[in-house]
Design a protein around this motif. Structure first.
Motif, mmCIF file in Angstrom:
data_model
loop_
_atom_site.group_PDB
_atom_site.id
_atom_site.type_symbol
_atom_site.label_atom_id
_atom_site.label_comp_id
_atom_site.label_asym_id
_atom_site.label_seq_id
_atom_site.Cartn_x
_atom_site.Cartn_y
_atom_site.Cartn_z
ATOM 1 N N GLY A 147 56.483 -59.008 123.060
ATOM 2 C CA GLY A 147 55.075 -59.242 123.343
ATOM 3 C C GLY A 147 54.250 -59.493 122.094
ATOM 4 O O GLY A 147 54.785 -59.794 121.015
ATOM 5 N N ALA A 148 52.942 -59.325 122.228
ATOM 6 C CA ALA A 148 52.021 -59.678 121.146
ATOM 7 C C ALA A 148 52.176 -58.801 119.916
ATOM 8 O O ALA A 148 51.872 -59.218 118.802
ATOM 9 N N GLY A 149 52.662 -57.574 120.096
ATOM 10 C CA GLY A 149 52.780 -56.664 118.963
ATOM 11 C C GLY A 149 51.417 -56.169 118.505
ATOM 12 O O GLY A 149 50.374 -56.514 119.064
ATOM 13 N N MET A 150 51.423 -55.351 117.454
ATOM 14 C CA MET A 150 50.186 -54.778 116.932
ATOM 15 C C MET A 150 50.117 -54.920 115.424
ATOM 16 O O MET A 150 51.143 -54.873 114.738
ATOM 17 N N GLU A 151 48.900 -55.078 114.923
ATOM 18 C CA GLU A 151 48.676 -54.974 113.487
ATOM 19 C C GLU A 151 48.810 -53.512 113.077
ATOM 20 O O GLU A 151 48.724 -52.606 113.897
ATOM 21 N N LYS A 152 49.014 -53.284 111.791
ATOM 22 C CA LYS A 152 49.269 -51.929 111.304
ATOM 23 C C LYS A 152 48.140 -50.967 111.661
ATOM 24 O O LYS A 152 48.388 -49.834 112.089
ATOM 25 N N SER B 233 52.457 -62.083 111.333
ATOM 26 C CA SER B 233 52.341 -61.065 110.294
ATOM 27 C C SER B 233 53.435 -61.217 109.243
ATOM 28 O O SER B 233 54.571 -61.588 109.540
ATOM 29 N N ARG B 234 53.100 -60.928 108.004
ATOM 30 C CA ARG B 234 54.084 -60.988 106.925
ATOM 31 C C ARG B 234 54.988 -59.762 106.900
ATOM 32 O O ARG B 234 56.062 -59.789 106.303
ATOM 33 N N SER B 235 54.524 -58.689 107.515
ATOM 34 C CA SER B 235 55.360 -57.488 107.621
ATOM 35 C C SER B 235 54.949 -56.708 108.853
ATOM 36 O O SER B 235 53.808 -56.805 109.314
ATOM 37 N N GLY B 236 55.897 -55.958 109.388
ATOM 38 C CA GLY B 236 55.609 -55.122 110.539
ATOM 39 C C GLY B 236 55.236 -53.720 110.105
ATOM 40 O O GLY B 236 55.136 -53.412 108.910
ATOM 41 N N ALA B 237 55.016 -52.855 111.082
ATOM 42 C CA ALA B 237 54.668 -51.467 110.814
ATOM 43 C C ALA B 237 55.630 -50.556 111.558
ATOM 44 O O ALA B 237 56.032 -50.846 112.689
ATOM 45 N N PRO C 192 60.384 -54.953 108.824
ATOM 46 C CA PRO C 192 60.573 -56.405 108.794
ATOM 47 C C PRO C 192 59.685 -57.094 109.829
ATOM 48 O O PRO C 192 59.461 -56.547 110.912
ATOM 49 N N PRO C 193 59.172 -58.273 109.508
ATOM 50 C CA PRO C 193 58.321 -58.979 110.470
ATOM 51 C C PRO C 193 59.124 -59.527 111.642
ATOM 52 O O PRO C 193 60.240 -60.002 111.482
ATOM 53 N N PHE C 194 58.583 -59.419 112.812
ATOM 54 C CA PHE C 194 59.160 -59.969 114.032
ATOM 55 C C PHE C 194 58.032 -60.014 115.042
ATOM 56 O O PHE C 194 56.898 -59.656 114.715
#
Length: 228
Positions: free
Chosen positions: A56-61, A113-117, A133-135
């Motif tokens: 899905g959309a995921g979240m920012e940190k 995003s350049r990186s995940g959280a 890692p970004p995904f």
């Protein structure tokens, strides 16, 4: 005034009854995030591990850090929104409730995003935050449900019974959303594999087999001159 940690545990009992409740809440979040693939993995009927991964959309940190706070949600913002709810969840209760009675790890990232959280909440309820890692999407791992509430854990049923509730939950969600691919594995064995279906009939065949699906009845009704 009760301490926050006790308030959270009491509230968890209203949201989380058994491992299948966790599966239901996490799938609802994945659906709300616009996922087209939701993969569920459980160990020992969900009592040791419940893992739900989506695309899905995921979240920012910053949002990921907030999502375990009670009543923190991105789904409504004002009282007026209560009259136009289009999501499965909106109270901001599920993730805090789950985190208060389990050991939980969240990994998330948005598409650009350049990186995940990565956020881990351990037995002391301390948050550990790191980069990942970004995904695209979100993965939640819930371990040792009710480990810190022995009275609740005592009332969990056998692995077979708890697994049957999880299968029922995933099946219901898969029927409700044939446009989403679902998979369920238990102790590394595949239980449900339902790729994206073009309609409900194809999803019924995926879940119950072609022979049994022939036993279902097609029901239609007329409403204001329209066939439904």
């Amino acid at each position: 005034i009760l301490p926050d940690i006790l308030i959270n545990k009491i509230a968890a009992g209203e949201v989380i009854e058994r491992p299948a409740s966790v599966v239901r809440e996490l799938i609802d979040n994945s659906v709300d995030a616009g996922s087209t693939q939701i993969d569920i993995e459980v160990l020992h009927g969900g009592k040791k591990l419940i893992k739900v991964a989506d695309n899905g959309a995921g979240m920012e940190k910053d949002d990921a850090m907030l999502c375990f706070e009670r009543h923190a949600t991105s789904k409504i913002k004002s009282e007026d929104d209560l009259f136009d709810i289009s999501t499965l969840g909106f109270r901001g209760e599920a993730l805090p409730a789950i985190a208060s009675v389990s050991k939980i790890t969240l990994t998330t990232s948005t598409a650009n995003s350049r990186s995940g959280a990565k956020i881990e909440i351990n037995a002391s309820q301390k948050k550990e935050i790191s980069d990942a890692p970004p995904f695209r999407g979100t993965t939640l791992e819930v371990r040792d449900i009710f480990y810190n509430t022995p009275a609740r854990r005592k009332f969990l049923k056998s692995t077979t019974t708890e697994l049957s509730h999880i299968i029922e939950t995933v099946t219901q969600k898969a029927l409700a959303y044939p446009e989403i691919a679902f998979s369920l594995t238990h102790n590394e064995g595949e239980i449900i594999s339902a790729p994206v279906a073009c309609d409900l009939k194809e999803r019924l065949i995926q879940l119950y087999g072609e022979e049994l699906s022939r036993e279902f009845l097609n029901v239609e009704r007329q409403e204001r001159g329209m066939r439904i």
